[in-house]
Write an enzyme that holds these catalytic residues in place. Sequence first.
Site, PDB file in Angstrom:
ATOM      1  N   LYS A   2      -2.659  -7.116   5.092  1.00 52.49           N
ATOM      2  CA  LYS A   2      -2.756  -5.665   5.164  1.00 52.49           C
ATOM      3  C   LYS A   2      -3.894  -5.327   6.114  1.00 52.49           C
ATOM      4  O   LYS A   2      -4.861  -6.078   6.260  1.00 52.49           O
ATOM      5  CB  LYS A   2      -2.985  -5.033   3.796  1.00 52.49           C
ATOM      6  CG  LYS A   2      -4.298  -5.338   3.101  1.00 52.49           C
ATOM      7  CD  LYS A   2      -5.508  -4.523   3.541  1.00 52.49           C
ATOM      8  CE  LYS A   2      -5.213  -3.038   3.548  1.00 52.49           C
ATOM      9  NZ  LYS A   2      -6.403  -2.283   4.110  1.00 52.49           N
ATOM     10  N   GLU A   8      -3.704   2.287  12.640  1.00 49.14           N
ATOM     11  CA  GLU A   8      -3.788   3.730  12.422  1.00 49.14           C
ATOM     12  C   GLU A   8      -3.612   4.485  13.737  1.00 49.14           C
ATOM     13  O   GLU A   8      -4.394   4.334  14.669  1.00 49.14           O
ATOM     14  CB  GLU A   8      -5.131   4.087  11.788  1.00 49.14           C
ATOM     15  CG  GLU A   8      -5.256   3.565  10.359  1.00 49.14           C
ATOM     16  CD  GLU A   8      -6.614   3.780   9.743  1.00 49.14           C
ATOM     17  OE1 GLU A   8      -6.747   3.570   8.528  1.00 49.14           O
ATOM     18  OE2 GLU A   8      -7.558   4.158  10.476  1.00 49.14           O
ATOM     19  N   THR A  12     -11.364  -9.404   9.440  1.00 48.48           N
ATOM     20  CA  THR A  12     -10.675  -8.269  10.041  1.00 48.48           C
ATOM     21  C   THR A  12      -9.723  -7.528   9.122  1.00 48.48           C
ATOM     22  O   THR A  12      -9.234  -6.474   9.508  1.00 48.48           O
ATOM     23  CB  THR A  12      -9.866  -8.639  11.300  1.00 48.48           C
ATOM     24  OG1 THR A  12      -8.686  -9.352  10.942  1.00 48.48           O
ATOM     25  CG2 THR A  12     -10.673  -9.426  12.287  1.00 48.48           C
ATOM     26  N   THR A  70      -2.954   0.088   2.262  1.00 49.99           N
ATOM     27  CA  THR A  70      -3.709   1.334   2.150  1.00 49.99           C
ATOM     28  C   THR A  70      -3.088   2.336   3.125  1.00 49.99           C
ATOM     29  O   THR A  70      -2.127   3.007   2.787  1.00 49.99           O
ATOM     30  CB  THR A  70      -5.207   1.107   2.446  1.00 49.99           C
ATOM     31  OG1 THR A  70      -5.348   0.378   3.672  1.00 49.99           O
ATOM     32  CG2 THR A  70      -5.855   0.313   1.328  1.00 49.99           C
ATOM     33  N   THR A  78     -10.569  12.336   1.298  1.00 49.26           N
ATOM     34  CA  THR A  78     -10.369  13.604   0.587  1.00 49.26           C
ATOM     35  C   THR A  78      -8.943  14.112   0.668  1.00 49.26           C
ATOM     36  O   THR A  78      -8.597  15.056  -0.014  1.00 49.26           O
ATOM     37  CB  THR A  78     -11.318  14.665   1.161  1.00 49.26           C
ATOM     38  OG1 THR A  78     -11.105  14.772   2.575  1.00 49.26           O
ATOM     39  CG2 THR A  78     -12.755  14.302   0.894  1.00 49.26           C
TER      40      THR A  78
END
Length: 406
Positions: free
Chosen positions: A184, A278, A195, A158, A406
Amino acid sequence: MSSIFFPAQPIDGGITAPDGFLASAVASGLKPSGLDLALILSEEIASAAGIFTTNLTVAPPVVISKRQLQDSRGHAKVIVVNSKCANACTGEVGMTAARETIATAARTVGCDPKHVLVASTGVIGMHLDSKKMSRGSQSAAQQFSRSAHSAAAEAIMTTDRYPKEAAIQVKTDAGNFKIGGMVKGAGMIDPLMATMLGFLTTDAIVDPVVLRRALTEVAADTFNAITVDGESSTNDTVFMLANGVSKVRIDETTYPSFVNALHTLCEGLAKDIIRGGEGATKLISIQVTGAETATDAKHTARLIANSPLVKTALHGADPNWGRLIAVAGRAGVAFEPKHASVRIGPVLLFSDATIFAEREAEAVNYLHRPELEISVDLGTGGHGQAVVWTCDLSEEYIHINADYRT
């Protein structure tokens, strides 16, 4: 009979490194572009085990796969996993979509539906397009190969920055067996099992009960010892399949070697999730010692690893050891500040109520490294200790999650 320890060696091949496993990956249209659907196939019915999220908001793929493992008594042949859509908070519509995915895969590969497992990842609150899944599964089933392991690892991503896969081989007196895996995960990562999404394969002969035991044991110190942001997802799952093609049986003699190899593989994959977290720029090991129990140590390490104040300080190379002590003091476990200590890498900054401010410049230099070790001793004199891996918190994490949907 005493156990014999056989060392493990890394090899290429990811989830298809073990003999008897194939993979495929296609662009089914769930994503605007790119691969988004992967299948993992065992040519023989395999022993299967799974561990899942503890989040009470449970996605249909998790609910269905738990039932599949029960109905099959721990056996499976194919795993279907999609990205982009988590199929979570979708009610009975989502349950139907998961069941249809299973039915299509079973027809396509020619197996009993109870031998199909499913997993999904992506946006919560989005309905899974069954037609795209059906077409994608049928297309993927025509493209199984041992060379598709990297494509499969890419298809399940992702916000991951790169595919994450690994494999390992163990040479025993009875022959060789292999373990492969792919994972992933980049956000919503916290050690509350599972997790993230993870898929493991081995060509060893492993009874389902033993497989579950090994997976649970290893996950406790690997996949359950990482955190990016303290968030637990609705879909977290780790599956493992063992097809026995190597003819090497995992019994009490070979179990230690099997668990050691699995631990080595899973620790590497777990750390890779943190490296690719991230906004992450640093892989950080938080070690807590001097606790009364290992449980106390792990709880404290996890709180430190999830502290925004700690994570931002480490991102900025600020040796603010006071933030570490402050978290330890609110952990709710036995803590003796007058005997506690803090190290940043090799640099002792605080110990036995003594502050070593003159060493901070050395700590600053250390904190510019991409991989860091932080140590906190709780000062109780106990032998409890634990390690949790995390990453720093940067502005990029905010940007990614401010407009993720979005």
